[in-house]
Design an enzyme around this catalytic site. Structure first.
Site, PDB file in Angstrom:
ATOM      1  N   SER A  35      -5.543  -2.258   3.812  1.00  0.00           N
ATOM      2  CA  SER A  35      -4.637  -1.165   4.375  1.00  0.00           C
ATOM      3  C   SER A  35      -5.049   0.076   4.116  1.00  0.00           C
ATOM      4  O   SER A  35      -6.208   0.644   4.013  1.00  0.00           O
ATOM      5  CB  SER A  35      -3.338  -1.642   4.037  1.00  0.00           C
ATOM      6  N   HIS A  62      -4.467  -2.675   8.752  1.00  0.00           N
ATOM      7  CA  HIS A  62      -3.206  -2.276   9.430  1.00  0.00           C
ATOM      8  C   HIS A  62      -3.950  -0.944  10.298  1.00  0.00           C
ATOM      9  O   HIS A  62      -4.289   0.334   9.669  1.00  0.00           O
ATOM     10  CB  HIS A  62      -2.224  -1.473   8.582  1.00  0.00           C
ATOM     11  N   ASP A 154       1.930  -6.934   2.468  1.00  0.00           N
ATOM     12  CA  ASP A 154       1.423  -7.887   3.590  1.00  0.00           C
ATOM     13  C   ASP A 154       0.162  -8.600   2.672  1.00  0.00           C
ATOM     14  O   ASP A 154      -0.641  -7.776   2.093  1.00  0.00           O
ATOM     15  CB  ASP A 154       1.008  -6.768   4.685  1.00  0.00           C
TER      16      ASP A 154
END
Length: 984
Positions: A35, A62, A154
């Site tokens: 990310s 992301h 996540d």
């Protein structure tokens, strides 16, 4: 304590794909989650990743939906593997890297990537968790999960799925990660095999996978083939770490998990692994998590739930007393899917039959992480896919990449931490669902667990076990409802004592023996007897109690005061004395604790023959490191038997006064209670509003966090691009600085953008002129209209060129070219080249040619005369071409040779064409060219010029003297033949 995914089958064998890999498919699939700050980590990973491992890599990031991702271009510079942007239906191939595109979630099915568009404004996006779960389901033990730098959590749930399938999990060292949120969350699961700097991860992944491939299947129970003391030491370490005793788990269950951890740590001997457990908290947590891996799903075994729906649920509600809550217990609930399935089943029945009955489901587990996950009620789409579409639409809310259980269902379920075989059970349960837990326990622990489950049921309650489980020795207490799915109904008799049940399987203590009370010496015994005789002589009864009214010591005659209450044994003095005396003692102790002074009040002792006494209470002097103690004295009072001491009108007035105070106190207390109830209701309503607001804020915070991660990724990509552009700009600046060519860039408004140092030597331009219009420059070259020609290029888009001479005598070739960007005209490039040296070389060449006696002409490929020397011009003027209109520069010499039918001219034309076409290396011809006043002979030579450009040099040399000399020698007289025409 988790549950397996199939009856009687250990979970680690459920999802492992032992089938051979398809031809051309990757040996393993490595899913890399990253990310914010992940670009740097990804570059470091692939800088050190071998290119011929046979693995496929899938990068999940992301990404912002509002910006174009540059990851393909950026990562391609750090590996020789193919880097592709994932497309729907794209098959995975070995030694390739696939990148998730923006605005999409990525899963895998049948060896091909599947893209689904993300739903806007549907909550936080969890694409890493989604793909990890899909990968685990598809590839089993050939799945590899890698978590790199990023914020949030996540990937943590996806890590669990990969481990459940038998795959390998690796995480970037959180100390190295730019953003440690995702690595830290993954490590906190306790399921991570490798935690290393990103540069070391690729090589170690390859080593671990090779070790797995080379290792034969473990024999049954090798980890237990060791010293019992060492094994007990391992269980003690886990018990101290997590509060759970795994010693009564089945050996095969423990062995499989131990082998996996030993393999991950490259440890061969069990004793060495135990030493690793002692010094590594991370490994203790990893083994604990490994033993607690739970696999469950929504409506697991649909046929079993149909039995519940048809034969159990109606009976539960039919037997439920009016106004009483229906209670259900789901121990070992893991991540909660089964508990929510039960809630949906019960809610459907209530709605269909219009039953207004409060239902409460208690879902418990020893895995705190699993309980927290279940309480959140957010599941990926892969898990929710097992729910029927109508149930999914009615009881679930779509979120990013998954679904959240609806609030009406979540309010029915209470999740809590509980150790089934250690903590007291819930009671008065209408249904207990405990599937596929008992198969992991040894018989003694199975009996205890079954006894606890049986104890929790109300008469007529139902017990739902796994397909490979049964009530065993407690079978006589149940009636079988369904043999296949092991549903039983409890009968009323046979319920045991909870104390006896909790004592079952209690392992002998491994710690030091309990400390015995020290033996009293002779002096101590004598002193205690003296105390007892003194109290008896004074006719007093004395007690020593603590702040909880627990009796610590007693003196005097206590027989007529103390009694043993029925039920469980207790030392609570208030329960051992009459109620009236207990109330007085309670009040006196509270007052003594508050004021620190002795209190006294009259009391009445005895029922049949009451007697008056005085109660005195005082706090004993404090002792360091000891709780407060109180001395309670009951001493006889003077006066008539049966009347309190000092019994007269004064006492009666005192009693009336006390009764009035008590009544007032009761009324005040009642008013206070009502106020508190009202305030409590208001606070409860406020609390519900705050909970709702908190949920909304939490959702907003998660969305903002997701947006922040996306922007961090975009920022990292753009920063990388900026660095490259800066380097490219530096390269261009250095190129312009060292070149001797003058280049001037102007924009569409003819404003100066950039120029090379060579321009300043020709034009009056300085660095401060950048941004000024081109019209403002004062050119030092006469006749050079920079602005006018630049406008012409902007208007027509065609290049222009001009050659001028400066006041210093230098020759300049100036070209005006269109400046193109994205295929559009964005300005003009002025190109100034100093051609003075070339012109001087041309002048020297012309001078040399002019000094030559031969007539010389230079032809291009078409035969056009480019230039002639002075001898050629003079001969042409003397022979009928005074203006050089037929044989001067710019005319075609082949046309001149072709005039008339003279054979020499025809031969000359053919020879020149042969040289121009490169069919002849050169051409030679001698011909007559007589004039009326003179006879002349010439020799013609044609040579090809070097390419490019292709052309030829033609020269004519006067050989008249040589020919006349030859004739004189041949004939002895002058030649008197008539002159004829020639090529010229």
């Amino acid at each position: 304590m988790g549950t397996s995914d199939a009856p009687g089958v250990p979970p680690e064998h459920l999802l492992v794909d032992d089938s051979p890999t398809r031809e051309g498919s990757p040996r393993h699939v490595v899913a890399i989650g990253a990310s914010a700050g992940g670009l740097e980590a990804l570059e470091g990973f692939f800088d050190h990743a071998p290119v011929d491992t046979g693995m496929a890599f899938v990068v999940i990031q992301h990404l912002s939906p509002d910006y174009k991702s540059l990851m393909v271009e950026l990562l391609s510079r750090h590996t020789r593997m193919r880097v592709l942007r994932a497309e729907h239906g794209m098959p995975l191939e070995p030694d390739s890297i696939y990148l998730i595109p923006p605005k999409n979630n990525l899963t895998i099915r049948g060896g091909c990537l599947q893209l689904t568009e993300q739903v806007a404004h549907s909550g936080i996006q969890l694409p890493i968790d989604l793909f990890f779960r899909s990968l685990a389901s598809e590839y089993g033990d050939r799945a590899v999960g890698v978590i790199l730098s990023g914020t949030g959590s996540d990937g943590a749930r996806g890590v669990r799925a990969v481990k459940e399938a038998g795959g390998l999990v690796a995480v970037q060292d959180e100390a190295q990660a730019r953003f440690d949120g995702m690595p830290r969350s993954a490590i906190a699961t306790g399921l991570v095999d490798l935690v290393l700097p990103v540069e070391q991860l690729p090589a170690e992944l390859v080593n671990q996978l090779e070790l797995r491939a080379a290792s034969p299947p473990p024999p049954a129970g090798p980890a237990l083939e060791t010293d019992d003391a060492v094994l007990r030491q391992m269980f003690d370490i886990l018990s101290q770490h997590a509060g759970i005793d795994f010693s009564l788990y089945k050996p095969a269950t423990v062995t499989r998990r131990l082998d996996r951890r030993m393999s991950a740590n490259r440890v061969e001997r069990f004793a060495e692994y135990v030493r690793l457990l002692e010094r590594s908290p991370q490994e203790r947590d990893a083994l604990y998590r490994e033993l607690l891996i739970g696999v469950t799903q929504f409506f697991r075994d649909p046929a079993a739930f149909e039995v519940l729906q048809a034969r159990v649920v109606p009976e539960i509600f039919a037997a439920a007393p009016a106004g009483e809550t229906v209670r259900v217990w789901a121990p070992a609930c893991s991540t909660g899917e089964e508990a929510y399935s039960l809630a949906v089943l019960l809610r459907e029945y209530c709605d269909a039959n219009q039953i207004r009955c409060h239902v409460k489901i208690f879902a418990t587990d020893v895995d705190r992480e699993a309980v927290a996950f279940a309480a959140a009620g957010v599941y990926p789409a892969a898990s929710a896919a097992l729910v029927a579409p109508d149930r999914l639409a009615r009881y679930f809310t779509p979120t990013s990449g998954g679904y959240q259980v609806g609030r009406s269902i979540r309010e029915m379920v209470v999740f809590a931490y509980q150790n089934l075989v250690k903590d007291p059970p819930f009671t008065r349960m209408s249904l207990v669902v405990c599937r596929n837990l008992l198969i992991y326990l040894q018989p003694v622990l199975q009996r205890k667990a079954l006894a606890l489950l049986t104890y929790s049921l109300r008469p007529g309650g139902f017990l739902f076990l796994g397909a490979s489980e049964n009530p065993g020795h407690l079978g006589h207490q149940f009636q079988t409802v369904d043999t296949r799915w092991k549903v039983y109904r409890a009968i009323q008799s046979g319920r045991g004592s909870l104390t006896d049940i909790l004592a079952l399987s209690r392992a002998p203590s491994t710690g030091p023996p309990a400390t015995r009370a020290p033996r009293l010496t002779g002096d101590d015994v004598l002193l205690d007897r003296v105390h007892q005789e003194l109290v008896r002589a004074l006719e007093q009864t004395c007690f020593v109690v603590d702040a909880d009214y627990r009796l610590l010591h007693s003196y005097g005659n206590t027989a007529d005061v103390l009694t043993v209450p029925p039920g469980r044994a207790t030392l609570d003095l208030l329960r051992m004395v009459p109620a009236e005396l207990g109330s007085a003692i309670r009040t006196a102790v509270l007052r003594a604790a508050k004021d620190g002074q002795e209190t006294a009040q009259p009391v009445t002792l005895g029922d049949g023959a009451p007697r008056a006494a005085r109660l005195r209470v005082r706090q004993l002097p404090p002792v360091p490191d000891q709780d407060a103690l109180f001395l309670v004295l009951l001493e006889p009072a003077g006066g008539p038997s049966g009347a309190p001491a000092g019994g007269g009108d004064g006492d009666a007035d005192r009693f009336r006064h006390l009764e009035a105070e008590l009544q007032q106190t009761r009324e005040n207390l009642q008013a206070t209670i009502e106020e508190l109830e009202t305030a409590n209701e208001e606070l409860q309503a406020t609390n519900e509003e705050m909970v709702a607001a908190n949920e909304e804020l939490q959702s907003t915070n998660e969305e903002l966090q997701s947006v922040n991660e996306e922007l961090q990724t975009v920022n990292a990509e753009y920063q990388q691009k900026i660095d490259e552009l800066t380097q490219l700009s530096d390269d261009v600046d250095n190129l312009l600085r060292v070149t001797e060519v003058g280049i001037l860039f102007v924009d569409e408004g003819l404003r100066i953008r950039k120029f090379t140092p060579a321009v300043s030597r020709v034009l009056n331009v300085i660095p401060e002129d950048i941004g000024r219009p081109l019209d403002h420059l004062s050119s030092v070259v006469p006749g050079l209209d920079l602005a006018g020609r630049a406008r012409a290029v902007l208007a027509g888009g065609d290049a222009e060129a001009v050659e001028v001479q400066g006041p210093d005598g230098k020759h300049l070739r100036v070209r005006f070219l269109p400046y193109l960007a994205d295929g559009r005209l964005r300005g003009v490039v002025v190109y100034l080249l100093d051609v003075t040296a070339d012109r001087r070389r041309e002048l020297r060449t012309v001078e040399i040619l002019n000094s030559h006696p031969a007539h010389v002409a230079v032809l291009d490929r078409a035969g056009t005369i480019l230039m002639v020397n002075r001898a050629w011009e003079q001969f042409a003027r003397e022979n009928g071409d005074p203006d050089l209109t037929r044989t001067g520069a710019g005319t075609n010499y082949l046309t001149a040779c072709g005039r008339g039918a003279d054979p020499d001219a025809t031969a000359a034309r053919a020879g020149i064409l042969g040289v121009l076409d490169r069919r002849l290396p050169d051409f030679y011809l001698e011909y007559q060219c007589h004039t009326p006043g003179r006879r002349q002979w010439f020799m013609m030579r044609v040579f090809p010029t070097a390419e490019p450009p292709a052309g030829a040099i033609v020269w004519h040399l006067d050989i008249t003297e040589r020919r006349e000399a030859e004739e004189r020698l041949a004939t002895g007289r002058p030649n008197s033949s008539e002159p004829t025409g020639g090529p010229e």
